[in-house]
Design a protein around this motif. Structure first.
Motif, PDB file in Angstrom:
ATOM      1  N   PRO A  37       0.909  -1.159   0.152  1.00 54.53           N
ATOM      2  CA  PRO A  37      -0.057   0.057  -0.146  1.00 54.53           C
ATOM      3  C   PRO A  37       0.840   1.390  -0.199  1.00 54.53           C
ATOM      4  O   PRO A  37       0.521   2.162  -0.421  1.00 54.53           O
ATOM      5  N   SER A  38       2.099   1.112   0.562  1.00 55.34           N
ATOM      6  CA  SER A  38       2.871   2.468   0.529  1.00 55.34           C
ATOM      7  C   SER A  38       3.953   2.450  -0.658  1.00 55.34           C
ATOM      8  O   SER A  38       4.971   3.147  -0.435  1.00 55.34           O
ATOM      9  N   SER A  73      -8.322   5.543  -6.737  1.00 56.47           N
ATOM     10  CA  SER A  73      -8.449   5.004  -5.535  1.00 56.47           C
ATOM     11  C   SER A  73      -7.576   5.641  -4.406  1.00 56.47           C
ATOM     12  O   SER A  73      -7.721   5.370  -3.286  1.00 56.47           O
ATOM     13  N   MET A  74      -6.698   6.323  -4.723  1.00 58.13           N
ATOM     14  CA  MET A  74      -5.961   7.119  -3.994  1.00 58.13           C
ATOM     15  C   MET A  74      -6.293   8.233  -3.337  1.00 58.13           C
ATOM     16  O   MET A  74      -7.444   8.894  -3.757  1.00 58.13           O
ATOM     17  N   GLY A  75      -5.847   8.523  -1.883  1.00 55.67           N
ATOM     18  CA  GLY A  75      -6.513   9.705  -1.059  1.00 55.67           C
ATOM     19  C   GLY A  75      -5.965  11.031  -1.627  1.00 55.67           C
ATOM     20  O   GLY A  75      -4.782  11.001  -2.145  1.00 55.67           O
ATOM     21  N   GLU A  78      -2.012  11.337  -0.481  1.00 64.25           N
ATOM     22  CA  GLU A  78      -1.030  10.566  -1.427  1.00 64.25           C
ATOM     23  C   GLU A  78      -0.922  11.241  -2.667  1.00 64.25           C
ATOM     24  O   GLU A  78       0.206  11.544  -2.981  1.00 64.25           O
ATOM     25  N   LYS A  79      -1.982  11.866  -3.142  1.00 68.14           N
ATOM     26  CA  LYS A  79      -1.854  12.388  -4.370  1.00 68.14           C
ATOM     27  C   LYS A  79      -0.972  13.660  -4.342  1.00 68.14           C
ATOM     28  O   LYS A  79      -0.163  14.033  -5.012  1.00 68.14           O
ATOM     29  N   SER A  80      -1.198  14.460  -3.395  1.00 70.43           N
ATOM     30  CA  SER A  80      -0.357  15.810  -3.206  1.00 70.43           C
ATOM     31  C   SER A  80       0.857  15.365  -3.037  1.00 70.43           C
ATOM     32  O   SER A  80       1.724  16.050  -3.511  1.00 70.43           O
TER      33      SER A  80
END
Length: 934
Positions: A37-38, A73-75, A78-80
């Motif tokens: 996930p990371s 599906s990314m938050g 995380e995108k930032s």
């Protein structure tokens, strides 16, 4: 170094030192790691600290894949994080003052992969989430070359991945492209253009590579940005300065010329376009084509001139006003001399584009007859261009003469290249027929007067022009010899070029004479010269076997056309062919003499056509036929004598020899009609019956030699055709031998049918993946060869149809649309090169393919459907190979080939089927059954 780094290094190892099992384990470990996930944070951290380029590349590739698959599906956090981190890496900044590694100091492939990651973010986020990406990047350009270079890579990757319509795009991708372009036009494109200009000014003397990168980006973007940003005195002036200044490197000058070309090619209203083209003052670059003829710069300038000329021509076509047409004509007249110079003097990649442009230009002249003096001069120049371009390179002279691998490749390449040039020649011939004939006459006269050994290529080109010219002549013109033909053809016939020993010259000489055969039908006084050309060392007695075989075939065609007109020369012809015929009456002919075995039968067919005419007196006819059949039959009897006790090593040579003789006799019999041998001259029929009696003994001595059985069976068919019911007494003996092995054959045939039915069920019930399993894959190639052979040759039409359907289904299952990844490597090329030509063309050209039979018509429908499917799946890869490799061997006229392409590209399968049937029937009539396709 942790486990991931080790696994990445092992997975990228290409030295061969790593065990394959370990490498597979490493690849699996890396793949599994991507599920973490990371993973994005892990990759960015490594990009900051790892100095291993393999690790850097893997991390960037992983980011690229993860963004494309999981972005939605990314938050937001995380995108930032990814956005800020990737942008910092691309702008030579540190991430939280931690990273010790700067990716922009790395190799080009790392920077290219980073640019792909950035473009993926732009795809999802610009302009809604990340509106400032381009403006922010522009503010970082002041950091210097490394960031400017990265900015160019990002712009280029954006064009490749999203914007350019040179690649197939989904509807979603087209929508995203429009969204990004609209936002850039509104927000930042004028700033980008300003940055391009400033960079070029600043670095033109110090960093030409960087300037080339900028110009490459600019060239790509000109097509959709506001043209006024570039097409102004300031920017265009700079582009011309870069192009014209001899102090700059050719690569930079060529890149600047490429940008001018992009400006000229900008799509816009024709009136505005003409104004733009006029403002470019393209004459400024004319002198550049006279520089180093094969330089990169000349190639770029040639491309610019071609593109500019094409755009001016388009304006001429689309503008209705007299002023518009006058300006367009003036600009064309100005640029054409340079275009002609490029074609005749420079080694460039733009030849095809220039030929296309010249074809369009000639097309506009059709409505302008009579031509002006300038236009007539241009027509003359176009003819000179054609002559220059169709000449072979003397460097390949020996390769082409012996026809080695290099020679074959060069001949094939030139044959393909010449097609467009000869189409252009025909167009010029229609616009300016007199000028074209005079040009061809002068070319031939020059060739006749030339030093043959030195000017081989010029002579071959002159003959090829005369040959190609014949395509555009009507039968009436050909017969009467109107215009200069009455001068050209005698000039051709009376010439023995010093270089006639050259294969290419000899072949085109004979082909050209054959093309104008209708002229000799009306002008019989030239027949002795025609016969000399074919019978002396220029033709059948030429030392090159490729030439003398082709001469034999062409002579047979000549005989078919002139036939009765050759009776006065019959004894002369037979005398000249005595030594050629003798090759077939010599026991144990060498393997060299047997090579290309069926070509020799053309001589016997020609002789049969000559001596089989009722115009020949019976006594002479019997004498001639006996002189041929008697030694051939004696040779068969000698070969069969004690054949049971022969050495196994002797058998292949004897069998090949017998095959040759049967084919010779079979060909000879084609000149005799049933009426002649049964009614008017039964003595001739008796000679053939005696021959049949001898040949039937072959089946007794060699009962299981399939090639001999086939040849004898074919001869029996031929005898049934010409002897009629009188052959019946011979049939029981023949059938007894032919059916001797029938039980075994019948069982094999039934087994075959079961096998093909089994394959058909697998293919048509969506089970074709079974062929690709590890156990089945080893049988895939032999299976495909069997299905191919059956689709072309099987006597059971139902089996043939099933095999064609198998191919259709496998093409649909295994082949993506054009440019897609190959599911089964090599299958596409096998289908295009083997199945398409052999099944879809050669098998239907064979006269055994009977269109009047209902089952055969159904098979034909499947064969046409196969072509449609191949075009849908393989596009021009199929079409070019099928038309350029297959059609010429069937002597298909160019206009019919072009019509076939149009019908195939249409949507009506019935129209295609109807046209293709008429095409095949037309080609069969043209061959008169003399060309056997296998």
């Amino acid at each position: 170094m942790d486990d991931l780094d080790k696994a990445i290094l092992i997975s990228f190892d290409e030295s061969g030192a790593v065990d394959s099992a370990l490498k597979a384990q490493a690849v699996a470990y890396c793949q599994q790691f991507k599920e973490n996930p990371s993973i994005c944070s892990i990759c960015i951290e490594r990009l900051c600290f790892s100095k291993l380029v393999q690790v850097q590349f893997w991390c960037l590739q992983c980011l690229h894949e993860v963004l494309r698959v999981r972005y939605s599906s990314m938050g937001p956090e995380e995108k930032s994080f990814i956005r800020k981190s990737v942008f910092s890496l691309g702008c030579y900044e540190s991430i939280d003052d931690k990273n010790l590694v700067r990716l922009l100091d790395g190799p080009a492939f790392i920077k290219n992969k980073l640019s792909q990651v950035m473009v993926t973010l732009v795809y999802f986020e610009y302009p809604m989430i990340w509106p400032s990406v381009f403006v922010d990047f522009l503010s970082n350009l002041s950091k210097g070359v490394v960031v400017i270079d990265m900015f160019c890579r990002v712009l280029n990757a954006l064009d490749d991945e999203v914007i350019s319509m040179d690649y197939p795009r989904s509807q979603e991708e087209v929508a995203v492209s429009g969204r990004i372009k609209d936002a850039m036009r509104q927000q930042c494109i004028s700033q980008v253009v300003r940055a391009w200009y400033d960079i070029l000014l600043m670095y033109r003397n110090s960093d030409p590579d960087l300037c080339c990168s900028v110009l490459d980006s600019m060239r790509r973007y000109v097509s959709w940005i506001d043209i006024g940003l570039i097409a102004n005195d300031t920017f265009v002036g700079l582009l011309f300065e870069l192009t014209l200044a001899s102090g700059f490197r050719d690569q930079l000058r060529g890149a600047a010329a490429g940008c001018i070309h992009a400006v000229a090619a900008k799509r816009m209203d024709p009136k505005a376009k003409l104004t733009l083209l006029q403002s470019l003052q393209i004459r400024r670059v004319f002198s550049l084509v006279a520089e180093d003829n094969d330089s990169e710069l000349v190639s770029s300038v040639a491309s610019l001139l071609t593109g500019y000329s094409t755009e001016v021509l388009e304006c001429l076509k689309r503008l209705n006003s007299e002023d518009g047409k006058a300006v367009s004509t003036e600009l064309l007249n100005e640029v054409l001399p340079s275009v002609f110079y490029v074609m005749q003097n420079c080694e460039i990649d733009e030849t095809f584009s220039i030929v296309q442009f010249l074809s369009g230009y000639v097309g506009t002249l059709k409505s302008l007859v009579p031509l002006t003096e300038t236009q007539s001069h241009h027509v003359g120049q176009i003819l000179e261009v054609i002559r220059t371009q169709i000449r072979f390179d003397p460097a390949y002279r020996n390769n082409l003469d012996v026809l080695d691998k290099i020679g074959r490749e060069e001949e094939d390449r030139m044959a393909e290249f010449r097609k467009e040039l000869f189409v252009l020649l025909r167009s010029v011939g229609r616009v300016a027929p007199d000028a074209t004939q005079i040009f061809i006459r002068n070319s031939l006269a020059s060739a006749v007067a030339s030093n043959g050994d030195v000017d081989v290529e010029e002579i071959e080109a002159a003959l090829s022009l005369l040959y190609a010219f014949g395509e555009s002549l009507t039968d009436e013109t050909m017969k009467t010899g109107n215009g200069l033909l009455g001068e050209l053809i005698p000039m051709l016939l009376s010439t023995k070029f010093p270089c006639h020993n050259n294969r290419l010259v000899a072949l085109i000489y004979l082909e050209t004479i054959t093309r104008y055969m209708k002229f000799f039908q009306e002008n019989t006084q030239y027949i002795p010269l025609v016969l000399s050309a074919f019978l002396d060392e220029r033709g059948i007695h030429h030392p090159n076997s490729n030439v003398n075989r082709r001469a034999s075939y062409l002579f047979m065609r000549v005989v078919k056309l002139l036939k009765a007109k050759l009776v006065p020369y019959l004894e002369t012809i037979l005398q000249s062919l005595q030594d050629t015929v003798a090759q077939f009456t010599t026991i144990y002919a060498s393997s060299k003499e047997l090579s290309g075995c069926e070509d020799g039968s053309h001589i016997f067919e020609a002789i049969g056509l000559l001596i089989g005419m009722e115009d020949v007196p019976l006594e002479k006819q019997s004498e001639f036929l006996s002189a041929l059949l008697t030694p051939l039959c004696q040779q068969v009897e000698a070969l069969l004598l004690n054949a049971k006790a022969q050495n196994p090593e002797e058998s292949p040579a004897k069998i090949a020899n017998i095959q040759q003789i049967i084919m010779a006799i079979n060909a000879l019999s084609k000149g005799f009609s049933e009426r002649l041998v049964t009614a008017s001259r039964p003595a001739i029929g008796l000679m053939f019956k005696q021959t049949l009696d001898v040949l039937l003994r072959i089946l007794i001595i060699f009962p299981k030699i399939e090639p001999l059985r086939c040849k004898v069976t074919s001869f029996i068919h031929r005898m049934v055709d010409i002897l009629g019911s009188s052959v019946f007494p011979y049939l029981p003996k023949a059938l007894e031998q032919l059916l001797a092995e029938s039980e075994e054959i019948r069982e094999l045939q039934e087994l075959q049918r079961t096998f093909y039915t089994f394959l058909h069920v697998i293919a048509t019930h969506d089970l074709s993946s079974a062929f690709l399993s590890s156990k089945s894959r080893v049988y895939l190639d032999p299976m495909m060869q069997l299905v191919l052979h059956a689709s072309c040759n099987h006597k059971d039409i139902v089996v043939r149809k099933a095999c064609v359907q198998i191919f259709i289904k496998l093409i649909k299952d295994w082949c993506a649309r054009p440019y897609g990844e190959e599911k089964v490597p090599g299958f596409q090329s096998f289908v295009i090169e083997a199945f398409a030509t052999n099944c879809c063309l050669y098998s239907v050209l064979d006269k055994s393919f009977e269109f009047r039979d209902a089952n055969t018509l159904v098979l034909f429908g499947e064969i046409v459907m196969a072509q449609k499917v191949m075009y849908e799946k393989f596009g021009n890869d199929f079409l070019v190979h099928f038309v350029s490799k297959g059609f010429p061997s069937a002597h298909c006229p160019q206009d019919l080939a072009e019509q076939y392409c149009q019908k195939l590209q249409g949507n009506d399968i019935k129209v295609l089927k109807s046209f293709y049937q008429s095409l095949i029937e037309n080609l069969r009539r043209q061959q008169n059954g003399s060309l056997v396709f296998r």
